[in-house]
Design a protein around this motif. Sequence first.
Motif, PDB file in Angstrom:
ATOM      1  N   SER A 102       0.935  -0.713  -0.391  1.00  0.00           N
ATOM      2  CA  SER A 102       0.384  -0.032   0.383  1.00  0.00           C
ATOM      3  C   SER A 102       1.138   1.388   0.077  1.00  0.00           C
ATOM      4  O   SER A 102       0.615   1.796  -0.479  1.00  0.00           O
ATOM      5  N   GLU A 103       1.924   1.603   1.001  1.00  0.00           N
ATOM      6  CA  GLU A 103       2.902   2.401   0.568  1.00  0.00           C
ATOM      7  C   GLU A 103       3.315   2.539  -0.656  1.00  0.00           C
ATOM      8  O   GLU A 103       3.653   4.036  -1.460  1.00  0.00           O
ATOM      9  N   PHE A 104       3.783   1.287  -1.338  1.00  0.00           N
ATOM     10  CA  PHE A 104       4.278   1.328  -2.577  1.00  0.00           C
ATOM     11  C   PHE A 104       3.141   2.291  -3.372  1.00  0.00           C
ATOM     12  O   PHE A 104       3.572   3.019  -4.859  1.00  0.00           O
ATOM     13  N   ALA A 105       2.012   1.831  -3.715  1.00  0.00           N
ATOM     14  CA  ALA A 105       1.060   2.665  -4.767  1.00  0.00           C
ATOM     15  C   ALA A 105       1.217   3.526  -4.009  1.00  0.00           C
ATOM     16  O   ALA A 105       0.870   4.510  -5.279  1.00  0.00           O
ATOM     17  N   LYS A 106       0.776   4.216  -3.166  1.00  0.00           N
ATOM     18  CA  LYS A 106       0.556   5.676  -3.010  1.00  0.00           C
ATOM     19  C   LYS A 106       1.866   6.365  -3.413  1.00  0.00           C
ATOM     20  O   LYS A 106       1.663   6.722  -4.382  1.00  0.00           O
ATOM     21  N   TRP A 107       2.937   5.812  -3.469  1.00  0.00           N
ATOM     22  CA  TRP A 107       3.908   6.241  -3.326  1.00  0.00           C
ATOM     23  C   TRP A 107       4.619   6.133  -4.754  1.00  0.00           C
ATOM     24  O   TRP A 107       4.450   7.785  -5.411  1.00  0.00           O
ATOM     25  N   ALA A 108       4.209   5.691  -5.933  1.00  0.00           N
ATOM     26  CA  ALA A 108       4.105   5.598  -7.302  1.00  0.00           C
ATOM     27  C   ALA A 108       2.810   5.964  -7.686  1.00  0.00           C
ATOM     28  O   ALA A 108       3.840   6.993  -8.606  1.00  0.00           O
ATOM     29  N   HIS A 109       1.597   6.387  -7.168  1.00  0.00           N
ATOM     30  CA  HIS A 109       0.811   6.607  -7.718  1.00  0.00           C
ATOM     31  C   HIS A 109       0.789   8.491  -7.737  1.00  0.00           C
ATOM     32  O   HIS A 109       0.975   9.205  -8.621  1.00  0.00           O
ATOM     33  N   LYS A 110       1.375   9.102  -6.428  1.00  0.00           N
ATOM     34  CA  LYS A 110       1.326  10.206  -6.633  1.00  0.00           C
ATOM     35  C   LYS A 110       2.914  10.414  -7.356  1.00  0.00           C
ATOM     36  O   LYS A 110       3.022  11.785  -8.508  1.00  0.00           O
ATOM     37  N   LEU A 111       3.804   9.782  -7.807  1.00  0.00           N
ATOM     38  CA  LEU A 111       5.281  10.485  -8.258  1.00  0.00           C
ATOM     39  C   LEU A 111       4.181   9.869  -9.991  1.00  0.00           C
ATOM     40  O   LEU A 111       4.527  11.555 -10.493  1.00  0.00           O
ATOM     41  N   LEU A 112       3.940   9.337 -10.199  1.00  0.00           N
ATOM     42  CA  LEU A 112       3.301   9.363 -11.787  1.00  0.00           C
ATOM     43  C   LEU A 112       2.320  10.617 -11.804  1.00  0.00           C
ATOM     44  O   LEU A 112       2.608  11.156 -12.711  1.00  0.00           O
TER      45      LEU A 112
END
Length: 171
Positions: free
Chosen positions: A134-144
């Motif tokens: 879930s942390e990765f999904a939030k991080w990647a989503h925001k970065l993209l």
Amino acid sequence: MDDLDGSEAEGTVQFALDSNVYEIDLSEANQGKLRAALKPFLEAGRKQQTLPRAEASTTRSTQSRHQLQQIRAWAKANGYPVNERSRIPNSILEAYQSGTPSPSAGAQGQALKLLSTGSMSSEGPAKATMLTDSEFAKWAHKLLEDESELPQSDIKGLDFTRLQADLKTKA
């Protein structure tokens, strides 16, 4: 080979969660980290039974060396990131079995490329191994959202679990 960090594995650890049996090759250090992380839950939980060895759950038991070489060759030819050694990720095995085309097509492939090459790549593979799903999904989503030209609708449709697994193979 350690499935988390690519170091020398000391052995295979098997565990179960939500009726699923998992198996992972880990170094001694990573085995200690896993056991330490699970310790409070194991101490509070009730032991039910010892798990049988999951013979069919590993690529080693279900795939011959020749088959694994063929799968790796197919994966490379179709744009999937795959290591020469270690376990082949389930996402790649499933794609091979279904004949799924290259992940380099579409938004999923664009996101993988952005997070693994170029200006965003300095953190992508490392973040994939350090963060929870879930942390990765939030991080990647925001970065993209902030740093790519992918449409918002494409970003929302990404399979972040697969994206994280693909990036882990690049780490």
